[in-house]
Design a protein around this motif. Structure first.
Motif, PDB file in Angstrom:
ATOM      1  N   LEU A 194       1.136  -1.001  -0.442  1.00  0.00           N
ATOM      2  CA  LEU A 194       0.214  -0.048   0.068  1.00  0.00           C
ATOM      3  C   LEU A 194       0.561   1.414   0.274  1.00  0.00           C
ATOM      4  O   LEU A 194       0.795   2.203  -0.560  1.00  0.00           O
ATOM      5  CB  LEU A 194      -0.788   0.190   1.211  1.00  0.00           C
ATOM      6  CG  LEU A 194      -1.597   1.269   1.321  1.00  0.00           C
ATOM      7  CD1 LEU A 194      -2.772   1.863   0.402  1.00  0.00           C
ATOM      8  CD2 LEU A 194      -2.048   1.583   3.000  1.00  0.00           C
ATOM      9  N   GLY A 195       1.861   1.340   0.844  1.00  0.00           N
ATOM     10  CA  GLY A 195       2.242   2.197   0.544  1.00  0.00           C
ATOM     11  C   GLY A 195       3.675   3.115  -0.026  1.00  0.00           C
ATOM     12  O   GLY A 195       3.810   3.737  -0.993  1.00  0.00           O
ATOM     13  N   VAL A 196       3.874   1.782  -1.298  1.00  0.00           N
ATOM     14  CA  VAL A 196       4.423   2.004  -2.428  1.00  0.00           C
ATOM     15  C   VAL A 196       3.874   2.807  -3.833  1.00  0.00           C
ATOM     16  O   VAL A 196       4.737   4.084  -3.393  1.00  0.00           O
ATOM     17  CB  VAL A 196       4.883   0.588  -3.276  1.00  0.00           C
ATOM     18  CG1 VAL A 196       5.742   0.922  -4.365  1.00  0.00           C
ATOM     19  CG2 VAL A 196       5.956  -0.134  -2.421  1.00  0.00           C
ATOM     20  N   PRO A 197       2.653   2.717  -3.912  1.00  0.00           N
ATOM     21  CA  PRO A 197       2.102   3.662  -4.683  1.00  0.00           C
ATOM     22  C   PRO A 197       1.849   5.203  -4.217  1.00  0.00           C
ATOM     23  O   PRO A 197       2.659   6.570  -4.494  1.00  0.00           O
ATOM     24  CB  PRO A 197       0.488   3.582  -5.058  1.00  0.00           C
ATOM     25  CG  PRO A 197       0.459   3.253  -3.576  1.00  0.00           C
ATOM     26  CD  PRO A 197       2.299   2.223  -3.194  1.00  0.00           C
ATOM     27  N   ILE A 198       2.565   5.395  -2.770  1.00  0.00           N
ATOM     28  CA  ILE A 198       2.403   6.906  -1.769  1.00  0.00           C
ATOM     29  C   ILE A 198       3.956   7.487  -2.168  1.00  0.00           C
ATOM     30  O   ILE A 198       4.310   8.892  -2.779  1.00  0.00           O
ATOM     31  CB  ILE A 198       2.193   6.955  -0.658  1.00  0.00           C
ATOM     32  CG1 ILE A 198       0.677   6.352  -0.178  1.00  0.00           C
ATOM     33  CG2 ILE A 198       2.404   8.458   0.202  1.00  0.00           C
ATOM     34  CD1 ILE A 198       0.385   5.805   1.558  1.00  0.00           C
TER      35      ILE A 198
END
Length: 297
Positions: free
Chosen positions: A261-265
């Protein structure tokens, strides 16, 4: 041994992977200035293999799993992704679309491993499907299509990025099958030796499909491009995938995959700030829905 709860070490590993892989997409764009996608694939995995292959023993698991992981995660995922970034995909959006691997992983896990999808995961898959529809609208509606092209993406780039996500999820399933077999292996050794599998296919594909005029362009590549390759091979691959495979070794695939989840941010932020990439309104809608889908999981 299979663990049901996440330790502090697991959480730290997940955060490190998020940061490494979020920046990864911008680094790929820099490397593609001087290398073709197939050349970059070969160079990435040469760096990932050397020099550790000289010191790390092969993992004590059947070679079929090492070969399958190398083909899916190496040639499949990054072959498609590098090509997508070259012909029509921004680093920012690639970091989002690639995270649909969470839902491919859940689908493949259900079909192949009999891992049941929870209701939140089912809702997430529905939201992800709506998000992908928003991305697709950019290429289906006449007015939106022009805006998508201006924003640096094409339909071919979008489809290739989805193919890369599917290949990533296939490699997740391979890692889970190894774990289900009860094998006690080193994730680092697994990544190093599976990386060696990807080198020869990338070299052969480059010789077969890259224009002859590009065969020796790597000799004149900028130092920054070689640094980018070193990051992709040593940091993103060896460190990132060793940590990721270790998590998959200790936990079910549908529990680990959502940590991306944090990768696209990180990827969105890096793409817009470092490369100045733009995003259309429909693409922002797709981003919001995909991220919401990951949050549901």
């Amino acid at each position: 041994m299979r663990s049901q709860s996440l330790t502090r070490r697991d959480l730290l590993d997940a955060v490190v992977v998020v940061l490494l892989w979020g920046v990864n997409f911008v680094v790929m764009k820099f490397a593609l200035r001087d290398f073709t996608p197939l050349q970059l694939g070969a160079a990435r995995y040469v760096f990932a293999v050397l020099p550790l292959a000289l010191f790390v023993r092969p993992p004590g698991i059947p070679w079929k799993w090492v070969v399958l992981y190398g083909l899916f995660q190496g040639v499949g995922q990054f072959g498609f992704l590098f090509l997508a970034l070259q012909i029509g995909m921004t680093a920012a959006l690639a970091s989002v679309i690639l995270q649909t691997q969470v839902f491919f992983t859940a689908l493949f896990g259900f079909v192949l491993l009999k891992e049941r999808a929870s209701r939140p995961l089912q809702l997430g898959m529905l939201l992800a499907g709506l998000g992908l529809s928003c991305f697709a609208i950019n290429y289906l509606l006449p007015g939106a299509r022009g805006a998508a092209t201006v924003a640096g993406t094409t339909l071919a780039g979008f489809m290739l990025t989805l193919a890369a996500a599917a290949m990533w999820s296939a490699s997740n399933i391979v890692a889970r099958r190894v774990q289900q077999g009860g094998a006690d292996y080193s994730p680092t050794a697994f990544v190093v030796w599976s990386s060696s599998v990807a080198v020869l296919p990338f070299v052969l594909l480059s010789l077969a499909f890259d224009p002859e005029s590009t065969r020796w362009q790597w000799t004149g590549a900028r130092a920054s491009s070689w640094l980018a390759v070193a990051y992709l091979g040593w940091v993103a691959t060896l460190v990132g995938y060793s940590l990721w495979t270790g998590l998959l070794k200790r936990h079910p695939a549908n529990r680990v995959a959502p940590f991306s989840l944090g990768v696209p941010i990180v990827g969105l932020t890096a793409g817009m700030l470092v490369l100045g990439e733009g995003i259309t309104p429909w693409q922002w809608g797709g981003v919001a829905l995909v991220v919401a889908a990951l949050v549901c999981v």
